[in-house]
Design a protein around this motif. Structure first.
Motif, PDB file in Angstrom:
ATOM      1  N   LEU A  91       0.823  -1.213   0.000  1.00  0.00           N
ATOM      2  CA  LEU A  91       0.000   0.000   0.000  1.00  0.00           C
ATOM      3  C   LEU A  91       0.854   1.259   0.000  1.00  0.00           C
ATOM      4  O   LEU A  91       0.460   2.291  -0.557  1.00  0.00           O
ATOM      5  N   LEU A 114      -5.739  -6.353  -3.857  1.00  0.00           N
ATOM      6  CA  LEU A 114      -6.339  -5.048  -3.592  1.00  0.00           C
ATOM      7  C   LEU A 114      -5.344  -4.042  -3.018  1.00  0.00           C
ATOM      8  O   LEU A 114      -5.631  -2.847  -2.981  1.00  0.00           O
ATOM      9  N   CYS A 115      -4.191  -4.515  -2.577  1.00  0.00           N
ATOM     10  CA  CYS A 115      -3.175  -3.614  -2.045  1.00  0.00           C
ATOM     11  C   CYS A 115      -2.374  -2.934  -3.143  1.00  0.00           C
ATOM     12  O   CYS A 115      -1.542  -2.069  -2.861  1.00  0.00           O
ATOM     13  N   ASP A 117      -2.086  -0.634  -6.764  1.00  0.00           N
ATOM     14  CA  ASP A 117      -2.771   0.553  -7.277  1.00  0.00           C
ATOM     15  C   ASP A 117      -3.908   0.172  -8.206  1.00  0.00           C
ATOM     16  O   ASP A 117      -4.966   0.806  -8.207  1.00  0.00           O
ATOM     17  N   LEU A 146      -9.334  -2.662   5.039  1.00  0.00           N
ATOM     18  CA  LEU A 146      -8.788  -2.737   3.684  1.00  0.00           C
ATOM     19  C   LEU A 146      -9.890  -3.003   2.665  1.00  0.00           C
ATOM     20  O   LEU A 146      -9.999  -2.316   1.637  1.00  0.00           O
ATOM     21  N   GLU A 149     -12.351  -0.075   2.336  1.00  0.00           N
ATOM     22  CA  GLU A 149     -11.761   1.111   1.735  1.00  0.00           C
ATOM     23  C   GLU A 149     -11.428   0.915   0.256  1.00  0.00           C
ATOM     24  O   GLU A 149     -11.485   1.859  -0.522  1.00  0.00           O
ATOM     25  N   ARG A 150     -11.097  -0.308  -0.140  1.00  0.00           N
ATOM     26  CA  ARG A 150     -10.636  -0.549  -1.504  1.00  0.00           C
ATOM     27  C   ARG A 150     -11.746  -1.018  -2.444  1.00  0.00           C
ATOM     28  O   ARG A 150     -11.563  -1.020  -3.656  1.00  0.00           O
ATOM     29  N   HIS A 213      -4.498   6.026   1.988  1.00  0.00           N
ATOM     30  CA  HIS A 213      -4.780   4.804   2.746  1.00  0.00           C
ATOM     31  C   HIS A 213      -4.652   4.996   4.257  1.00  0.00           C
ATOM     32  O   HIS A 213      -4.380   4.039   4.992  1.00  0.00           O
ATOM     33  N   THR A 216      -6.782   2.575   6.415  1.00  0.00           N
ATOM     34  CA  THR A 216      -6.371   1.180   6.257  1.00  0.00           C
ATOM     35  C   THR A 216      -5.033   0.925   6.931  1.00  0.00           C
ATOM     36  O   THR A 216      -4.860  -0.079   7.638  1.00  0.00           O
TER      37      THR A 216
END
Length: 233
Positions: A91, A114-115, A117, A146, A149-150, A213, A216
């Motif tokens: 991240l 998901l971490c 970009d 995570l 948020e993603r 982030h 997260t």
């Protein structure tokens, strides 16, 4: 062990063991250590650079190493904190990161994707899935944050509470991945995207990612043993 190659200014980190050990790219502590070591190597580079990660065969990553987890039940909080370090590392990584999802991305492996970009997912086979609800496994505070948020909220709720398997078309539609590509084009497309972003490499990008982030990263920094996490309840 995982391997590192370079395509121009783009580093390609293959998560798979060439010797066939850990064929599903699960998060064994040794695997995590090896991934960090290769990320150290990438991080030490100067000049334009970007990073692509990819699995091998049927799997991008099948998530937590459940054999290790159940054999070391007394170390579950410590183990999950170790998993969190990979998420935090990516991240905050000081260059563009693209996940080339070549196959199944399940559980912790789905969260790993998901971490990045953004991501490119194989179009014809492979699923993005969070099977924890079916396995009786809770999410840590960091993992929940995570995901929320993603992913779009409705997608996160559905994925977390139903264990739905998303193929590439569904994953694109639900904004889980950036786009899809044919099997033989997944890595090439990820490298193409990454190559267009190599100029962003540097500490300023990490600063921007930290601001994006914030929630997260804060949640991932909470030690599992000190959170409300309760495995097997």
């Amino acid at each position: 062990m995982p391997a590192l190659e370079r395509d121009g200014d783009v580093f390609v980190l293959t998560l798979a063991h060439a010797d066939g050990v850990n064929p599903e790219n699960r998060f064994h502590p040794d695997w995590i250590e090896q991934v960090h070591a290769l990320l150290d190597e990438v991080d030490a580079t100067e000049g334009p650079a970007a990073l692509v990660t990819v699995g091998a065969g049927k799997f991008y990553s099948n998530g937590l190493d459940t054999d290790y987890l159940f054999a070391h039940a007394d170390r579950i909080p410590e183990y999950l904190d170790l998993v969190h370090t990979v998420y935090t590392r990516l991240l905050r990584f000081p260059m563009a990161t693209i996940a080339a999802i070549n196959g199944h991305a399940f559980g912790a492996g789905a969260m790993l994707a998901l971490c990045h970009d953004t991501s490119v997912m194989r179009a014809d086979r492979g699923f993005f899935c969070l099977p924890e609800v079916s396995l009786g496994m809770p999410f840590t505070e960091g993992m929940s944050t995570l995901l929320l948020e993603r992913l779009p909220n409705a997608t996160a709720v559905e994925a977390m509470t139903t264990g739905r398997r998303y193929g590439a078309a569904d994953a694109v539609e639900h904004h889980i991945v950036g786009e899809s590509a044919a099997e033989d084009a997944v890595v090439a497309r990820a490298v193409e995207i990454a190559a267009a972003r190599t100029a962003t490499h540097g500490p300023n990008l990490t600063s921007i990612k930290d601001s994006i982030h914030t929630r997260t990263l804060a949640a991932l920094s909470v030690q599992t043993g000190e959170s409300s996490f309760s495995f097997g309840s």
